[in-house]
Design a protein around this motif. Structure first.
Motif, short mmCIF file in Angstrom:
data_model
loop_
_atom_site.label_atom_id
_atom_site.label_comp_id
_atom_site.label_asym_id
_atom_site.label_seq_id
_atom_site.Cartn_x
_atom_site.Cartn_y
_atom_site.Cartn_z
N PHE A 1 -16.78 51.18 -20.42
CA PHE A 1 -15.73 50.42 -21.11
C PHE A 1 -16.09 48.95 -21.03
O PHE A 1 -16.20 48.38 -19.95
N SER A 2 -16.30 48.33 -22.20
CA SER A 2 -16.66 46.92 -22.26
C SER A 2 -15.67 46.17 -23.13
O SER A 2 -15.45 46.54 -24.29
N MET A 3 -15.07 45.14 -22.57
CA MET A 3 -14.14 44.27 -23.30
C MET A 3 -14.76 42.88 -23.31
O MET A 3 -14.90 42.25 -22.26
N HIS A 4 -15.17 42.39 -24.48
CA HIS A 4 -16.06 41.25 -24.55
C HIS A 4 -15.83 40.43 -25.82
O HIS A 4 -15.13 40.88 -26.74
N LYS B 1 -24.99 44.66 -30.56
CA LYS B 1 -24.24 45.35 -29.50
C LYS B 1 -24.65 46.83 -29.47
O LYS B 1 -24.86 47.45 -30.50
N GLU B 2 -24.76 47.38 -28.27
CA GLU B 2 -24.91 48.81 -28.10
C GLU B 2 -23.53 49.47 -28.22
O GLU B 2 -22.52 48.77 -28.30
N LYS B 3 -23.48 50.77 -28.19
CA LYS B 3 -22.21 51.48 -28.31
C LYS B 3 -21.79 52.00 -26.94
O LYS B 3 -22.37 52.95 -26.41
N SER B 4 -20.78 51.35 -26.36
CA SER B 4 -20.18 51.87 -25.14
C SER B 4 -19.25 53.02 -25.50
O SER B 4 -18.95 53.24 -26.68
N ASP B 5 -18.77 53.74 -24.51
CA ASP B 5 -17.78 54.78 -24.80
C ASP B 5 -16.50 54.16 -25.37
O ASP B 5 -15.84 54.76 -26.22
N LEU B 6 -16.18 52.94 -24.91
CA LEU B 6 -15.08 52.18 -25.51
C LEU B 6 -15.47 50.70 -25.50
O LEU B 6 -15.73 50.13 -24.43
N ASP B 7 -15.51 50.11 -26.69
CA ASP B 7 -15.76 48.68 -26.84
C ASP B 7 -14.53 48.01 -27.42
O ASP B 7 -14.01 48.46 -28.45
#
Length: 279
Positions: free
Chosen positions: A156-159, A168-174
């Motif tokens: 989970f990336s909040m940015h 950007k790569e694909k996190s499970d939740l961006d």
């Protein structure tokens, strides 16, 4: 003097922590590094044989001291997992090297400390499901790539939407935030998404990348959080770990405010909250 030297001194000086609360890790074992990073990349990194292009991508001149530092940071986060399983929380005064991929380094990161520590836990069957909460202003692109095919780790990336990295790569939740996102907007989003993740994923271990480059004062950040907003962010994450009895390891991540006091105070707040909430 860097924040890594000043921060522990500040915490001891003010009485938040004592010298006994700190530990000095040994270098990580090569076999642990190779469970996360590509063998060819690791071989060329440790022998200082990266190409000029690869070195430029990391943002650092490649030296033996730099590689040794990264190895120690990685072991520090691995050691933190053991303390966290025992006490509920442990923090790495450095770490958060989330731009390191399986096969390359980027953005001041050569080895991914949280990924190494997550794989240590999984490979030793100490946990079954890990949640990585990355709240640095820059997307955790290396972490997302490393665990893109591993359902045992939810990233989970909040940015900042318009911040580094460009791709950007694909996190499970961006959650990509617009420039100048303030405290209220940020905390509403974090509250909603993190509560949902804890309910849906039910992790039995958390890694938290707590970069303070979300501050409005940060020269690289582009967001608009106050120091108090950053503290509320940390309090929310630590509280949810404590309330759900989920062990958590915190790595400090970035912080680039021109006034050094903004960096130290924001990082120190994370430790103050950890002491208050867990002990």
């Amino acid at each position: 003097m860097s924040k890594y030297e000043v921060l522990p001194q500040q915490l001891i000086h003010e009485g938040t922590l004592s010298g006994d609360n700190f530990f000095a890790p040994a270098p990580a074992d090569e076999k642990e590094i190779l469970k996360t990073h590509d063998a060819d990349y690791w071989h060329r990194l440790k022998n200082l044989e990266l190409s000029n292009q690869e070195i430029r991508r990391t943002g650092f001149p490649l030296t033996r001291e730099l590689v040794d530092r990264e190895i120690i940071i990685a072991q520090g986060t691995i050691d933190c997992t053991k303390f966290s399983l025992q006490h509920g929380i442990a923090l790495n005064i450095a770490g958060g090297t989330h731009h390191a991929f399986t096969d390359r380094g980027e953005g001041f990161c050569l080895l991914n400390d949280m990924a190494l520590a997550a794989n240590y836990l999984l490979n030793n069957q100490l946990v079954k499901k890990i949640l990585i909460i990355d709240l640095d202003v820059h997307q955790g692109n290396g972490t997302a790539q490393i665990f893109q095919h591993d359902p045992r780790v939810f990233t989970f990336s909040m940015h900042g939407a318009n911040n580094y990295p460009l791709h950007k790569e694909k996190s499970d939740l961006d959650i990509a935030l617009p420039d100048h996102t303030d405290d209220k907007s940020y905390l509403i989003l974090l509250d909603r998404h993190l509560k949902e993740l804890m309910n849906n994923e039910r992790p039995d271990f958390i890694f938290y990348q707590s970069g303070v480059d979300v501050l409005a004062t940060d020269k690289l950040g582009r967001l608009a959080l106050t120091r108090e907003g950053c503290k509320k962010r940390d309090k929310f994450v630590l509280n949810i770990a404590r309330q759900t009895k989920t062990p958590i390891v915190v790595s400090m991540g970035g912080g680039y405010s021109p006034d050094f006091r903004d960096i130290i105070e924001a990082h120190a707040n994370t430790y103050r909250l950890a002491q208050e909430i867990f002990f």
